[in-house]
Design a protein around this motif. Sequence first.
Motif, PDB file in Angstrom:
ATOM      1  N   GLU A   1     -48.233  -3.443 -45.822  1.00  0.00           N
ATOM      2  CA  GLU A   1     -47.580  -4.020 -47.002  1.00  0.00           C
ATOM      3  C   GLU A   1     -47.797  -5.539 -47.036  1.00  0.00           C
ATOM      4  OE1 GLU A   1     -43.033  -4.923 -48.510  1.00  0.00           O
ATOM      5  OE2 GLU A   1     -43.416  -3.066 -47.392  1.00  0.00           O
ATOM      6  N   TYR A   2     -47.590  -6.191 -45.906  1.00  0.00           N
ATOM      7  CA  TYR A   2     -47.775  -7.640 -45.855  1.00  0.00           C
ATOM      8  C   TYR A   2     -49.233  -8.015 -46.082  1.00  0.00           C
ATOM      9  CZ  TYR A   2     -48.674 -12.258 -44.004  1.00  0.00           C
ATOM     10  OH  TYR A   2     -49.135 -13.544 -43.855  1.00  0.00           O
ATOM     11  N   ILE A   3     -50.147  -7.310 -45.429  1.00  0.00           N
ATOM     12  CA  ILE A   3     -51.561  -7.645 -45.551  1.00  0.00           C
ATOM     13  C   ILE A   3     -52.031  -7.506 -47.000  1.00  0.00           C
ATOM     14  CG2 ILE A   3     -53.904  -6.972 -44.868  1.00  0.00           C
ATOM     15  CD1 ILE A   3     -52.762  -6.193 -42.130  1.00  0.00           C
ATOM     16  N   LEU A   4     -51.541  -6.507 -47.707  1.00  0.00           N
ATOM     17  CA  LEU A   4     -51.889  -6.348 -49.118  1.00  0.00           C
ATOM     18  C   LEU A   4     -51.350  -7.504 -49.951  1.00  0.00           C
ATOM     19  CD1 LEU A   4     -51.350  -2.504 -49.595  1.00  0.00           C
ATOM     20  CD2 LEU A   4     -53.529  -3.754 -49.810  1.00  0.00           C
ATOM     21  N   ARG A   5     -50.110  -7.939 -49.672  1.00  0.00           N
ATOM     22  CA  ARG A   5     -49.523  -9.078 -50.392  1.00  0.00           C
ATOM     23  C   ARG A   5     -50.282 -10.354 -50.086  1.00  0.00           C
ATOM     24  NH1 ARG A   5     -44.386 -10.030 -48.279  1.00  0.00           N
ATOM     25  NH2 ARG A   5     -44.082 -11.582 -49.929  1.00  0.00           N
ATOM     26  N   LEU A   6     -50.664 -10.519 -48.824  1.00  0.00           N
ATOM     27  CA  LEU A   6     -51.433 -11.692 -48.420  1.00  0.00           C
ATOM     28  C   LEU A   6     -52.778 -11.712 -49.131  1.00  0.00           C
ATOM     29  CD1 LEU A   6     -52.022 -14.146 -46.599  1.00  0.00           C
ATOM     30  CD2 LEU A   6     -52.798 -12.525 -44.840  1.00  0.00           C
ATOM     31  N   ALA A   7     -53.453 -10.570 -49.156  1.00  0.00           N
ATOM     32  CA  ALA A   7     -54.760 -10.485 -49.800  1.00  0.00           C
ATOM     33  C   ALA A   7     -54.664 -10.813 -51.287  1.00  0.00           C
ATOM     34  CB  ALA A   7     -55.345  -9.083 -49.600  1.00  0.00           C
ATOM     35  N   ALA A   8     -53.631 -10.323 -51.941  1.00  0.00           N
ATOM     36  CA  ALA A   8     -53.451 -10.587 -53.372  1.00  0.00           C
ATOM     37  C   ALA A   8     -53.259 -12.083 -53.615  1.00  0.00           C
ATOM     38  CB  ALA A   8     -52.256  -9.804 -53.906  1.00  0.00           C
ATOM     39  N   MET A   9     -52.471 -12.729 -52.758  1.00  0.00           N
ATOM     40  CA  MET A   9     -52.235 -14.166 -52.908  1.00  0.00           C
ATOM     41  C   MET A   9     -53.512 -14.953 -52.661  1.00  0.00           C
ATOM     42  SD  MET A   9     -51.795 -17.204 -51.081  1.00  0.00           S
ATOM     43  CE  MET A   9     -51.182 -16.818 -49.441  1.00  0.00           C
ATOM     44  N   LEU A  10     -54.282 -14.562 -51.641  1.00  0.00           N
ATOM     45  CA  LEU A  10     -55.523 -15.264 -51.341  1.00  0.00           C
ATOM     46  C   LEU A  10     -56.508 -15.155 -52.500  1.00  0.00           C
ATOM     47  CD1 LEU A  10     -56.026 -14.260 -47.591  1.00  0.00           C
ATOM     48  CD2 LEU A  10     -55.262 -16.472 -48.476  1.00  0.00           C
ATOM     49  N   LYS A  11     -56.576 -13.978 -53.110  1.00  0.00           N
ATOM     50  CA  LYS A  11     -57.453 -13.807 -54.271  1.00  0.00           C
ATOM     51  C   LYS A  11     -57.016 -14.722 -55.412  1.00  0.00           C
ATOM     52  CE  LYS A  11     -58.695  -8.940 -53.467  1.00  0.00           C
ATOM     53  NZ  LYS A  11     -58.537  -7.559 -53.989  1.00  0.00           N
ATOM     54  N   GLU A  12     -55.712 -14.827 -55.589  1.00  0.00           N
ATOM     55  CA  GLU A  12     -55.165 -15.662 -56.668  1.00  0.00           C
ATOM     56  C   GLU A  12     -55.533 -17.137 -56.464  1.00  0.00           C
ATOM     57  OE1 GLU A  12     -50.817 -17.519 -57.719  1.00  0.00           O
ATOM     58  OE2 GLU A  12     -50.880 -15.497 -56.875  1.00  0.00           O
ATOM     59  N   VAL A  13     -55.275 -17.665 -55.266  1.00  0.00           N
ATOM     60  CA  VAL A  13     -55.504 -19.096 -55.038  1.00  0.00           C
ATOM     61  C   VAL A  13     -56.987 -19.425 -54.862  1.00  0.00           C
ATOM     62  CG1 VAL A  13     -53.217 -19.453 -54.046  1.00  0.00           C
ATOM     63  CG2 VAL A  13     -55.129 -18.911 -52.535  1.00  0.00           C
ATOM     64  N   SER A  14     -57.809 -18.409 -54.602  1.00  0.00           N
ATOM     65  CA  SER A  14     -59.244 -18.669 -54.435  1.00  0.00           C
ATOM     66  C   SER A  14     -59.890 -19.117 -55.742  1.00  0.00           C
ATOM     67  CB  SER A  14     -59.959 -17.430 -53.893  1.00  0.00           C
ATOM     68  OG  SER A  14     -59.984 -16.382 -54.851  1.00  0.00           O
TER      69      SER A  14
END
Length: 227
Positions: free
Chosen positions: A24-37
Amino acid sequence: MFTTDNVVVSIGGSILVPGENDSEYILRLAAMLKEVSKDARLAVICGGGKTARYYAGIAKELGGGDYEQDILGIAATRMNAQLLALALGDMPDDVHRTPEALVNDGRRISVMGGTEPGHTTDAVTAMVAKALGATRMINATAVDGVYTADPRKDPNAKKISRMTIDELDDIVYDEHHASSSGVFDPLGVKIARESKIDILIVDGRDIDELRNAILGKEIKGTFVDSH
């Protein structure tokens, strides 16, 4: 050299896979990283956490020295990097690449683990930041900043919101290797000082805090001024 803002992020293994709600955390982290990239080109270095320490501990019991322990610790960092890469939708087979190799990597988000015995992921993070010409690197840990003492052991420990790179150097552990952990790696501090790279130390499980650190906004953690 990239003309966009390059930011290097170190994600502790204890943040990625603490053993509870990991996916769950890794998916949230990945989504945030995609956003800020969209606003910054990211290089993410994953630590080994308890998996690295577990295998290094067994290796030591079996007679292995620092080199053998580090080899196993590095393997753990690369497994964690593969998990994050999978969540990002791009599971590479080159999470073992060198910091220099990332300079010519055209991806908006690059993920890697450890590199070689004797170098912690803190040190690798600093090496990547130097190679990319980054002005700041983020250290996402299980503690929400630098304290005057270990807050998990000392209830009177106080958070330091801002400090100089020399002040950080005064409190880092004297001995580090790929399967150990501490406030920050001495080699990483040395590289940050020489290359004028600021260090932001934040609670890695606080996605909003991590996002702010990546984007250069105000944080609740510790800002280490390298200038």
